[in-house]
Design a protein around this motif. Structure first.
Motif, PDB file in Angstrom:
ATOM      1  N   LEU A  69      35.571  31.337  76.423  1.00 59.58           N
ATOM      2  CA  LEU A  69      36.266  32.107  74.282  1.00 59.58           C
ATOM      3  C   LEU A  69      35.964  32.961  75.032  1.00 59.58           C
ATOM      4  O   LEU A  69      35.583  34.342  74.993  1.00 59.58           O
ATOM      5  CB  LEU A  69      34.873  31.266  73.989  1.00 59.58           C
ATOM      6  CG  LEU A  69      35.128  31.956  72.377  1.00 59.58           C
ATOM      7  CD1 LEU A  69      36.674  31.149  72.577  1.00 59.58           C
ATOM      8  CD2 LEU A  69      34.497  31.535  71.053  1.00 59.58           C
ATOM      9  N   LEU A  70      36.967  33.253  74.076  1.00 56.05           N
ATOM     10  CA  LEU A  70      37.711  35.286  74.120  1.00 56.05           C
ATOM     11  C   LEU A  70      37.881  34.884  72.635  1.00 56.05           C
ATOM     12  O   LEU A  70      38.422  34.682  71.914  1.00 56.05           O
ATOM     13  CB  LEU A  70      39.014  35.394  74.943  1.00 56.05           C
ATOM     14  CG  LEU A  70      39.095  36.387  75.167  1.00 56.05           C
ATOM     15  CD1 LEU A  70      37.946  36.997  76.781  1.00 56.05           C
ATOM     16  CD2 LEU A  70      41.066  36.840  75.803  1.00 56.05           C
ATOM     17  N   ALA A  71      36.984  36.534  72.017  1.00 57.84           N
ATOM     18  CA  ALA A  71      37.756  36.651  71.144  1.00 57.84           C
ATOM     19  C   ALA A  71      38.222  38.278  70.785  1.00 57.84           C
ATOM     20  O   ALA A  71      37.839  38.713  71.577  1.00 57.84           O
ATOM     21  CB  ALA A  71      36.180  37.317  69.833  1.00 57.84           C
ATOM     22  N   VAL A  72      39.358  38.091  69.114  1.00 55.70           N
ATOM     23  CA  VAL A  72      40.192  39.435  69.248  1.00 55.70           C
ATOM     24  C   VAL A  72      39.908  39.974  67.719  1.00 55.70           C
ATOM     25  O   VAL A  72      40.129  38.533  67.351  1.00 55.70           O
ATOM     26  CB  VAL A  72      41.182  39.211  69.872  1.00 55.70           C
ATOM     27  CG1 VAL A  72      42.273  39.892  69.463  1.00 55.70           C
ATOM     28  CG2 VAL A  72      41.674  38.369  70.610  1.00 55.70           C
ATOM     29  N   VAL A  73      39.258  40.782  68.026  1.00 45.08           N
ATOM     30  CA  VAL A  73      39.190  41.802  66.852  1.00 45.08           C
ATOM     31  C   VAL A  73      40.663  42.927  66.535  1.00 45.08           C
ATOM     32  O   VAL A  73      40.670  43.468  67.431  1.00 45.08           O
ATOM     33  CB  VAL A  73      38.005  42.765  66.930  1.00 45.08           C
ATOM     34  CG1 VAL A  73      38.005  42.941  65.747  1.00 45.08           C
ATOM     35  CG2 VAL A  73      37.025  40.799  66.817  1.00 45.08           C
ATOM     36  N   ASP A  74      41.284  42.442  65.571  1.00 42.89           N
ATOM     37  CA  ASP A  74      42.075  42.976  65.538  1.00 42.89           C
ATOM     38  C   ASP A  74      42.520  43.419  64.146  1.00 42.89           C
ATOM     39  O   ASP A  74      42.812  42.509  63.852  1.00 42.89           O
ATOM     40  CB  ASP A  74      43.156  42.953  66.888  1.00 42.89           C
ATOM     41  CG  ASP A  74      44.610  44.629  66.388  1.00 42.89           C
ATOM     42  OD1 ASP A  74      44.621  44.669  65.982  1.00 42.89           O
ATOM     43  OD2 ASP A  74      44.676  45.484  67.311  1.00 42.89           O
ATOM     44  N   ASP A  75      43.100  44.455  63.023  1.00 42.10           N
ATOM     45  CA  ASP A  75      43.629  44.300  61.813  1.00 42.10           C
ATOM     46  C   ASP A  75      44.875  43.788  62.313  1.00 42.10           C
ATOM     47  O   ASP A  75      45.304  43.435  60.775  1.00 42.10           O
ATOM     48  CB  ASP A  75      42.966  45.663  61.020  1.00 42.10           C
ATOM     49  CG  ASP A  75      43.475  46.621  61.122  1.00 42.10           C
ATOM     50  OD1 ASP A  75      44.183  47.679  61.298  1.00 42.10           O
ATOM     51  OD2 ASP A  75      43.245  46.838  62.592  1.00 42.10           O
ATOM     52  N   ASP A  76      45.640  43.977  62.875  1.00 40.47           N
ATOM     53  CA  ASP A  76      47.457  44.422  62.706  1.00 40.47           C
ATOM     54  C   ASP A  76      47.535  42.708  63.582  1.00 40.47           C
ATOM     55  O   ASP A  76      47.810  42.229  64.100  1.00 40.47           O
ATOM     56  CB  ASP A  76      47.796  45.139  64.502  1.00 40.47           C
ATOM     57  CG  ASP A  76      48.940  45.196  63.548  1.00 40.47           C
ATOM     58  OD1 ASP A  76      50.266  44.344  63.854  1.00 40.47           O
ATOM     59  OD2 ASP A  76      49.538  45.804  63.565  1.00 40.47           O
ATOM     60  N   ASP A  77      48.223  41.604  62.363  1.00 36.01           N
ATOM     61  CA  ASP A  77      48.274  40.046  62.209  1.00 36.01           C
ATOM     62  C   ASP A  77      49.479  40.795  63.558  1.00 36.01           C
ATOM     63  O   ASP A  77      49.327  39.570  64.404  1.00 36.01           O
ATOM     64  CB  ASP A  77      49.192  40.390  61.103  1.00 36.01           C
ATOM     65  CG  ASP A  77      48.899  40.081  60.022  1.00 36.01           C
ATOM     66  OD1 ASP A  77      47.024  39.790  60.000  1.00 36.01           O
ATOM     67  OD2 ASP A  77      49.032  39.713  59.112  1.00 36.01           O
ATOM     68  N   ASP A  78      50.790  41.343  63.710  1.00 39.49           N
ATOM     69  CA  ASP A  78      51.812  40.622  65.709  1.00 39.49           C
ATOM     70  C   ASP A  78      50.393  40.908  66.276  1.00 39.49           C
ATOM     71  O   ASP A  78      51.122  40.270  67.219  1.00 39.49           O
ATOM     72  CB  ASP A  78      52.754  41.880  65.166  1.00 39.49           C
ATOM     73  CG  ASP A  78      52.634  41.830  63.807  1.00 39.49           C
ATOM     74  OD1 ASP A  78      53.618  40.471  63.348  1.00 39.49           O
ATOM     75  OD2 ASP A  78      54.222  42.640  63.087  1.00 39.49           O
ATOM     76  N   VAL A  79      49.842  42.276  66.210  1.00 38.91           N
ATOM     77  CA  VAL A  79      48.653  42.552  67.191  1.00 38.91           C
ATOM     78  C   VAL A  79      48.131  41.017  67.776  1.00 38.91           C
ATOM     79  O   VAL A  79      48.115  40.872  68.884  1.00 38.91           O
ATOM     80  CB  VAL A  79      47.847  44.032  66.914  1.00 38.91           C
ATOM     81  CG1 VAL A  79      46.855  43.734  68.322  1.00 38.91           C
ATOM     82  CG2 VAL A  79      49.039  44.260  67.357  1.00 38.91           C
ATOM     83  N   ARG A  80      47.336  40.775  66.678  1.00 37.19           N
ATOM     84  CA  ARG A  80      46.307  39.135  67.104  1.00 37.19           C
ATOM     85  C   ARG A  80      47.611  38.664  67.926  1.00 37.19           C
ATOM     86  O   ARG A  80      47.276  37.527  68.082  1.00 37.19           O
ATOM     87  CB  ARG A  80      45.783  38.975  65.418  1.00 37.19           C
ATOM     88  CG  ARG A  80      45.193  40.206  65.195  1.00 37.19           C
ATOM     89  CD  ARG A  80      43.796  39.012  64.699  1.00 37.19           C
ATOM     90  NE  ARG A  80      44.760  38.113  62.621  1.00 37.19           N
ATOM     91  CZ  ARG A  80      44.642  38.886  62.306  1.00 37.19           C
ATOM     92  NH1 ARG A  80      44.314  40.286  61.951  1.00 37.19           N
ATOM     93  NH2 ARG A  80      45.177  38.999  61.277  1.00 37.19           N
ATOM     94  N   ILE A  81      48.335  38.075  66.780  1.00 42.73           N
ATOM     95  CA  ILE A  81      49.614  37.094  67.527  1.00 42.73           C
ATOM     96  C   ILE A  81      49.380  36.958  69.002  1.00 42.73           C
ATOM     97  O   ILE A  81      49.420  35.720  69.353  1.00 42.73           O
ATOM     98  CB  ILE A  81      50.453  36.889  66.850  1.00 42.73           C
ATOM     99  CG1 ILE A  81      50.519  36.806  65.105  1.00 42.73           C
ATOM    100  CG2 ILE A  81      51.432  35.489  67.276  1.00 42.73           C
ATOM    101  CD1 ILE A  81      50.834  36.569  63.963  1.00 42.73           C
ATOM    102  N   ALA A  82      50.129  38.440  69.428  1.00 33.80           N
ATOM    103  CA  ALA A  82      50.322  38.138  70.697  1.00 33.80           C
ATOM    104  C   ALA A  82      49.290  38.184  71.905  1.00 33.80           C
ATOM    105  O   ALA A  82      50.049  37.678  72.382  1.00 33.80           O
ATOM    106  CB  ALA A  82      51.400  40.242  70.871  1.00 33.80           C
ATOM    107  N   LEU A  83      48.697  38.581  70.916  1.00 37.06           N
ATOM    108  CA  LEU A  83      46.998  38.441  72.210  1.00 37.06           C
ATOM    109  C   LEU A  83      46.480  37.281  72.351  1.00 37.06           C
ATOM    110  O   LEU A  83      45.966  36.797  73.380  1.00 37.06           O
ATOM    111  CB  LEU A  83      46.240  39.608  71.574  1.00 37.06           C
ATOM    112  CG  LEU A  83      46.253  40.895  71.425  1.00 37.06           C
ATOM    113  CD1 LEU A  83      44.981  41.648  71.022  1.00 37.06           C
ATOM    114  CD2 LEU A  83      46.746  41.525  73.311  1.00 37.06           C
TER     115      LEU A  83
END
Length: 129
Positions: free
Chosen positions: A8-22
């Protein structure tokens, strides 16, 4: 605990595009992924289920990546952190690594480099808990 095979990986980023890409990138590599738009949102979730690795943006409104890193180190010291930043400075790099980050990468990040950093951070431990 749930007998999940996927890490399980958690991704924390306020940029929607970055979150989707990651999310796309790490999902395609076989990880289970949860994304959070803020550090506070992530910190609320971590008490219920710790991720195997956290991919963390440093510069966010509200709780900064450094604050998340500090809070996580206090409450859940075992969670490895990979920093991803669009604002690279020598000071930020030094501080993040001194606070225990396993890797420090700059945006735009190379997908292979990020996956290698995640695998390295998790330490390639046997799957399943």
């Amino acid at each position: 605990t749930m007998g999940r095979d996927a890490r399980l990986l958690a991704v924390v980023d306020d940029d929607d595009d970055v979150r989707i890409a990651l999310w796309r990138l790490v999902s395609s590599a076989g990880f289970a992924v949860e994304t959070y738009a803020s550090g506070a949102e992530f910190m609320r979730s971590v008490h219920d289920h710790e991720p195997d690795c956290l991919v963390l943006d440093l510069h966010m409104p509200g709780m900064s990546g450094f604050e998340v890193q500090g809070a996580l180190a206090l409450a859940h010291a075992g969670v490895p952190v990979v920093i991803l930043t669009g604002h690279d400075t020598p000071e930020a790099r030094t501080r993040a690594l001194e606070m225990g980050a396993k890797a420090y990468l700059c945006k735009p990040v190379d997908g292979e480099a990020l996956l290698a950093a995640i695998v390295g951070a998790i330490g390639g431990a046997a799957t399943g808990h």
